[in-house]
Scaffold this motif. Structure first.
Motif, short mmCIF file in Angstrom:
data_model
loop_
_atom_site.label_atom_id
_atom_site.label_comp_id
_atom_site.label_asym_id
_atom_site.label_seq_id
_atom_site.Cartn_x
_atom_site.Cartn_y
_atom_site.Cartn_z
N VAL A 174 -54.56 -80.70 2.98
CA VAL A 174 -54.08 -80.00 4.18
C VAL A 174 -52.80 -80.66 4.69
N GLY A 175 -51.79 -79.85 4.94
CA GLY A 175 -50.55 -80.35 5.52
C GLY A 175 -49.54 -80.84 4.49
N ARG A 176 -49.96 -80.93 3.20
CA ARG A 176 -48.98 -81.32 2.16
C ARG A 176 -47.84 -80.31 2.18
N ARG A 177 -46.64 -80.79 2.13
CA ARG A 177 -45.49 -79.90 2.23
C ARG A 177 -45.14 -79.31 0.87
N MET A 178 -45.10 -78.01 0.81
CA MET A 178 -44.89 -77.30 -0.43
C MET A 178 -43.40 -77.31 -0.81
N ARG A 179 -43.10 -77.67 -2.04
CA ARG A 179 -41.70 -77.77 -2.49
C ARG A 179 -41.10 -76.36 -2.56
N GLU A 232 -38.96 -76.34 9.60
CA GLU A 232 -39.37 -77.46 8.74
C GLU A 232 -39.18 -78.77 9.50
N ARG A 233 -38.00 -78.92 10.14
CA ARG A 233 -37.68 -80.19 10.78
C ARG A 233 -38.46 -80.42 12.06
N SER A 234 -38.61 -79.34 12.87
CA SER A 234 -39.10 -79.57 14.23
C SER A 234 -40.45 -78.97 14.54
N GLN A 235 -40.91 -78.08 13.71
CA GLN A 235 -42.15 -77.40 14.08
C GLN A 235 -43.29 -77.69 13.13
N GLY A 236 -43.07 -78.64 12.23
CA GLY A 236 -44.17 -79.00 11.34
C GLY A 236 -44.57 -77.92 10.37
N ALA A 260 -33.57 -72.96 -14.18
CA ALA A 260 -33.46 -74.40 -14.48
C ALA A 260 -33.70 -75.21 -13.20
N LEU A 261 -33.16 -74.73 -12.11
CA LEU A 261 -33.32 -75.41 -10.82
C LEU A 261 -34.79 -75.44 -10.41
N VAL A 262 -35.44 -74.32 -10.57
CA VAL A 262 -36.86 -74.23 -10.22
C VAL A 262 -37.67 -75.26 -11.00
N GLU A 263 -37.34 -75.40 -12.28
CA GLU A 263 -38.09 -76.37 -13.10
C GLU A 263 -37.74 -77.80 -12.73
N GLU A 264 -36.46 -78.04 -12.67
CA GLU A 264 -35.96 -79.39 -12.42
C GLU A 264 -36.45 -79.93 -11.07
N LEU A 265 -36.47 -79.07 -10.07
CA LEU A 265 -36.85 -79.51 -8.72
C LEU A 265 -38.34 -79.34 -8.47
N ASP A 266 -39.05 -78.89 -9.51
CA ASP A 266 -40.50 -78.77 -9.38
C ASP A 266 -40.87 -77.83 -8.22
N VAL A 267 -40.18 -76.71 -8.17
CA VAL A 267 -40.32 -75.78 -7.04
C VAL A 267 -41.65 -75.02 -7.12
N GLU A 268 -42.34 -74.97 -5.99
CA GLU A 268 -43.61 -74.24 -5.93
C GLU A 268 -43.45 -72.86 -5.28
N LEU A 269 -42.46 -72.76 -4.41
CA LEU A 269 -42.26 -71.53 -3.65
C LEU A 269 -40.77 -71.21 -3.55
N VAL A 270 -40.43 -69.95 -3.86
CA VAL A 270 -39.05 -69.49 -3.70
C VAL A 270 -39.04 -68.47 -2.56
N ILE A 275 -43.42 -77.10 4.67
CA ILE A 275 -42.60 -76.89 3.48
C ILE A 275 -41.62 -78.06 3.37
N ASP A 276 -41.25 -78.33 2.13
CA ASP A 276 -40.25 -79.36 1.86
C ASP A 276 -39.12 -78.62 1.14
N VAL A 277 -38.09 -78.27 1.90
CA VAL A 277 -37.01 -77.48 1.30
C VAL A 277 -36.20 -78.41 0.40
N VAL A 278 -36.33 -78.21 -0.91
CA VAL A 278 -35.69 -79.13 -1.86
C VAL A 278 -34.30 -78.64 -2.25
N GLY A 279 -33.91 -77.49 -1.76
CA GLY A 279 -32.57 -77.01 -2.06
C GLY A 279 -32.34 -75.62 -1.50
N VAL A 280 -31.05 -75.31 -1.34
CA VAL A 280 -30.65 -73.98 -0.89
C VAL A 280 -29.69 -73.42 -1.93
#
Lengths: 286, 286, 286, 286
Positions: A86-91, A110-114, A159-169, A117-122
Motif C-alpha cells: 500500500v502506498g508504493r509509488r507506481m513508476r 505527486e509532490r504535494s498531495q501524496g 525503449a523508454l518504457v522498458e529502460e525506465l521500468d514504466v508501469e503506467l503510461v 505515482i513516481d513520475v520517471v519522465g515526461v
C-alpha cells in the motif's frame, strides 16, 4: 524490499469466476496467519459471471510467505491476482503535447498531495512543456511525431518504457494516437483523458461539436486505451454545467478543469489498485 | 383580463438580428411610459448573428397600449416577440404511457409548487395512469396507438390540442414517436424528456446501452421535439453518478429521478418564457 | 491607454436605489452615441431596495467621452459606478503560507487560461513557496508574522499594496488574520478562501470538525474579507461528496480541489467585475 | 417465513471492536455451509476502534440454522448483529404536517420504485394531507398537537407504533419536536429531514437564514433523531446551487427537491440495512 519483522500493509486484488467460498478461502488463509484485514471490497458481476475482490491487509509476512499462504486459494479458484505494498509509488510516464493543465496537475499532486505515482519522465511530441517538467525535476524527452517518423517515435517510446521500468503510461492530453500494436503491448497500463463525456462527441474537436449541439453540460472521460480509439474501458467521468452564452473557447477553458480532475482521479485509483478490468467495463473500488 | 388601472407585471421576449440600439429602443419606450423594468436578460449570439432579450416590466398599461408603445421598436428592428402576463398559467397537455414518475412530478408541481402550467388534460396510449390523473382532477384521454391506428390517433390528439386550446404539449415519458407533420405543426410547443445524456445513447434502451458501455454517470435530456428524433434543441440536461455495481434496473430507477427533475426544469422555464430558440440551440434565461 | 478611433469593449457596473428609468437612461445615452451593448445583466433586490447593473459595450469613445455621456444618468439616479476595459488584467497580490494548491492554481490560470489578473507579487509569512513564485517569474516577499511583529508586518504589506498599485489582494490559504483596520482600508478588495461550507465549521480546523460531525459533503467558501472573520459577503461556494471511510487527512486533500476551484471562480468573477456588493450579500452576474 | 429448501438472500450487518479474524470467522462459517456471499462491505474506524460489516449471502438455511452457524463468531467477537431477508419491506410510519413533497415522494417510491418500505400508516398533526394518503390507500391518523396535548399526542403515537409493529418512523417534514423520552425509546429508528445543510442554519426558518447570509448553495440533511435536536447522526446530505436573484420563497421551492431526494436516499439505505451507527457518525455502505 519489505522486512518480515515490521508489519507491512499489503493490497491484494483478485478476479476469478464467481462461486461460493472465494472470500472465505482468502480471508481464512489470512486469519490463519493472524493478519488483520483493514479494507475490503468485492463485486460479483452477474453479466460476466466474474468475481472481483480488493483487500488491504496488515501482515508481518514477506511477500513470498504471503503468496505461499494464498496460493491454494489462487489456484483453487483460478484467480488472476496482484499483490502490492500500500502506498508504493507506481513508476509512471507522462505523455504530453502542448496543453499544460493535466501535466501541471499530476506533477503537483505527486509532490504535494501524496498521489502514489513516481513520475520517471515526461515525453512531449512538442518541446513546449519542458520547463514545467524541469521545475518539478523530471527528465523531459522530446520525441517529435510526423507521419513518416511515427513508427520510429514509437520505438523510442517503447525503449523508454522498458529502460525506465514504466508501469503506467498517462496520456495527459497527448494529441497522438498510439498504434494498435503498442496499445495491445501495454494493455491495461495506458490511461487517456478524452475531452468529452463519452460516448458523445467521439473524435476530434469535441468542444466545437458540443457547442454546435447546444449541450448544457460538458464532460470528460478517463479510460484505458485500446486499439479501438475512444472506446476503451471507462474509469471515471465528470461534467460541468454550461449555458448558451459560452463560446467554444469558454467550453475549452471550463473543460480543462473537468479534464484534469477526472484524469487525476483515474490515475490515483489505478495507482492504488482500485480499478479492475471486467471486459469492456471497469470495476472501481473507491 | 388585465385592468389598465392596476399595474400588471408583463414578460416580453424578443429576438432579432443583432445591432446597436435594440435595448435602448425597447427600454426607452418603456421609460417614456414610466414603466419599471424588474428583470432583464440579453444575449447576442456571434455565431447566428441573432440578439435575444427577455424582460419583465411592471406597467399600468393594457396589452394594447403596451404593444402600441413598443411597435416602432418591433418593426424597426424586425423583431419576433411575445408578450405575456407574468405567472399566467400556460395551457398544457401531458402525454404519457405507463411510467408514472414524470406525470406525478408535474402534477404535484402544478398543484403545490406554483409551476405556471394549467394541465388541461392527460393523454395516455395506455390506460394505466388514469387513476393519477383522476386524483389530481384531470381529464384522462385514452388514445391507444397501433401501427394501423397511428394516423387516426394523431387526428384525435390534434383535435384535443385545438379543442382545449393547448399551448404546450409535454411528452412525459410518452413512448410513441410523433409524425413529422405533427412535429412541424407544433414546432416549439412540444417538450420531450429523453432518458440519456444526448447525444449519447440515442434511440431505444439507453440505460441498457449505458450499462454495457460502463459509463460512470447517467443522464437525461429535455428538448424540443422536431422531426429529427432525439435531435431537437436541448433545453436542459442533468446527470447522476453511478458505479459498476448498478444493474440496468438500478440505472432505470436512478434515471427516473434525473428525468423528472430535468423535465420539470425545462417545462417551468418554457412556461415562464425563459427559453428562446436559436437555430438548433436554445437560449435559456434562467 | 485606449484610442478613440479603435472601438474598445468596456464593462460598466452600477448600483443605485431602484426605480423606473434607470436602464433606459443608461442604454439611451449609449444608443445616442451609436454604441453597441454586447452583454447586460441586472438585478433589483426587493430586500435592500437597490438596483444593480453590469453591461459590456463596444464604443469608439475615450473613457472621458463615455463618462461624460453617462454622467447625467450617474448623477440623476445617485449611482455608484465603475468603468473598465474588458479583459484588462487586475493588479493582484497573492498572500500565502505553506499550502501550495491555491497559489499553483492561480498562477497557472493567469499564464495559461487567460484569467484577467496580473499577479504583481507573492507574499508569504513562510518562505516555503518562494520556488513556485520564482518558476512563474513572480517576486516573492517573505514577511514573517509573529505576535510581536504583526503590526510591523502589516505595515510592510500595506506599503507593498501601495507601491505595487495593488487592486486586489487574494488570501490563497494565508493562515494569518488581517487586522480590523486593514480589512476596513481594503474593503471589497480582499478575497479569502475558507476551507468549509460557511457558515458551518467557522474558525480553525474545519476538516477535523467536519470529520467529527460525520458530514457527507465537504465544502469551501470564497468571500470578501471584513473585520468579522469568516462572515464577509460570500462570492462562491462548492462542495464535494465524501463518506465515512475518509480520514481527516483525506478530507484535507479532497478539500484542496474544492478550495482552489472555488477561489479561482471568485477571483475570476471579481476581476471581470461580475461581483457587486449588496450589504452582507453579493450579486454575482456570471 | 422462509423455506429451508428454497435459497433465500440474507443481509447481515455486524459491528464489534476491531481486530484480526473477524471477516474470516464470518465468511468461514458461511463457506462451511456452502453459502455464496453476493455482496460485502466493511469498514474499520480507527477513531472509534469499531469494525463494521455488511454482507448479503444466498443460503438455503432457515434463519435459525444461519444464526446457529454464526453464533460462535457473534459471541467470540462481541458482535452486535442484525439478520434480515434482502428486499423485505420494513414497516414504516410517516409523520407529516402540511408540506406534501416528501410524503408524495416516499409513497410514490414505495409503489413504483421498489423502495423496500411498507408504509403502514400516515400521521399528520394537521389534516391537510389525508387525501394523498387515501390515494395511496394508506390509513391517515390525525393527531393534533398543542402545547397542552403534546404528552397525550405522543402517547397516541407510541400506541400506534406498537400496535402497527412499526420498525421505522420517518419525519417527512413533521413540524413537531419529539420529546427526549420518545427519541430515546426509538433510538436509531427515527429519520428526519432537516431543510438545511447541517450544521449550518440549525433551528427554525433555515431558508430565511440562508437568504440573509447570501449563500450560493442550499442543502438538506437527513439524520437519525436524538434528543439533541438537529444534532443526530447524519445519513445523507445534498445541495443545490442558487444565486442572488432567488427570494426566500424560491429557496424553499428549490429546497423541496433537495429535501425529498435526500430523505428518499436515507430511507432506502436504512431499509436496506446499509446504515450503521458509529457513535455520532454513520457508516453508510452504499
Amino acid at each position: 524490499m519489505t522486512d518480515a519483522t515490521t508489519p507491512t500493509e499489503w493490497v491484494l486484488t483478485i478476479s476469478c469466476p464467481d462461486g461460493p467460498g472465494i472470500v472465505s478461502a482468502i480471508t481464512g488463509a489470512l486469519a490463519a496467519r493472524g493478519d488483520n484485514i483493514t479494507e475490503s471490497q468485492q463485486f460479483g458481476d452477474p453479466t460476466s459471471g466474474l468475481f472481483f475482490l480488493r483487500l488491504q491487509v496488515v501482515s508481518s509476512a514477506t511477500r513470498e510467505e504471503l503468496v505461499a499462504a494464498l496460493t491454494p486459494a489462487f489456484e483453487g479458484f483460478g484467480m488472476t491476482w496482484q499483490l502490492d505494498v500500500v502506498g508504493r509509488r507506481m513508476r509512471t510516464l507522462l505523455l504530453v503535447s502542448k496543453a499544460a493543465h493535466c501535466l501541471v496537475d499530476l506533477l503537483y499532486r505527486e509532490r504535494s498531495q501524496g498521489m502514489p505515482i513516481d513520475v520517471v519522465g515526461v515525453v512531449g511530441n512538442h518541446p513546449d512543456l519542458a520547463d514545467i517538467a524541469a521545475f518539478y525535476g523530471k527528465p523531459f524527452h522530446h520525441i517529435p511525431v510526423t507521419k513518416d517518423t511515427k513508427a520510429e517515435a514509437e520505438d523510442q517510446l517503447r525503449a523508454l518504457v522498458e529502460e525506465l521500468d514504466v508501469e503506467l503510461v498517462v496520456l495527459a492530453r497527448y494529441m497522438q494516437i498510439l498504434s494498435d500494436q503498442l496499445c495491445r503491448d501495454l494493455a491495461g497500463q495506458v490511461i487517456n483523458i478524452h475531452h468529452s463525456f463519452l460516448p458523445s462527441f467521439k473524435g476530434a474537436r469535441p468542444y466545437a461539436q458540443a457547442h454546435e449541439r447546444g449541450v448544457k453540460l460538458i464532460g470528460a472521460t478517463s479510460h484505458y486505451v485500446t486499439g479501438d480509439l475512444d472506446e476503451g474501458p471507462i474509469i471515471e467521468q465528470d461534467v460541468e454545467r454550461v449555458d448558451h452564452s459560452r463560446a467554444v473557447a469558454d467550453l475549452v477553458a471550463i473543460g480543462e478543469d473537468v479534464e484534469r480532475a477526472t484524469l487525476a482521479r483515474a490515475v490515483r485509483w489505478h495507482a492504488e489498485h482500485r480499478v479492475l478490468l471486467d471486459g469492456r467495463r471497469t470495476v472501481v473500488f473507491r
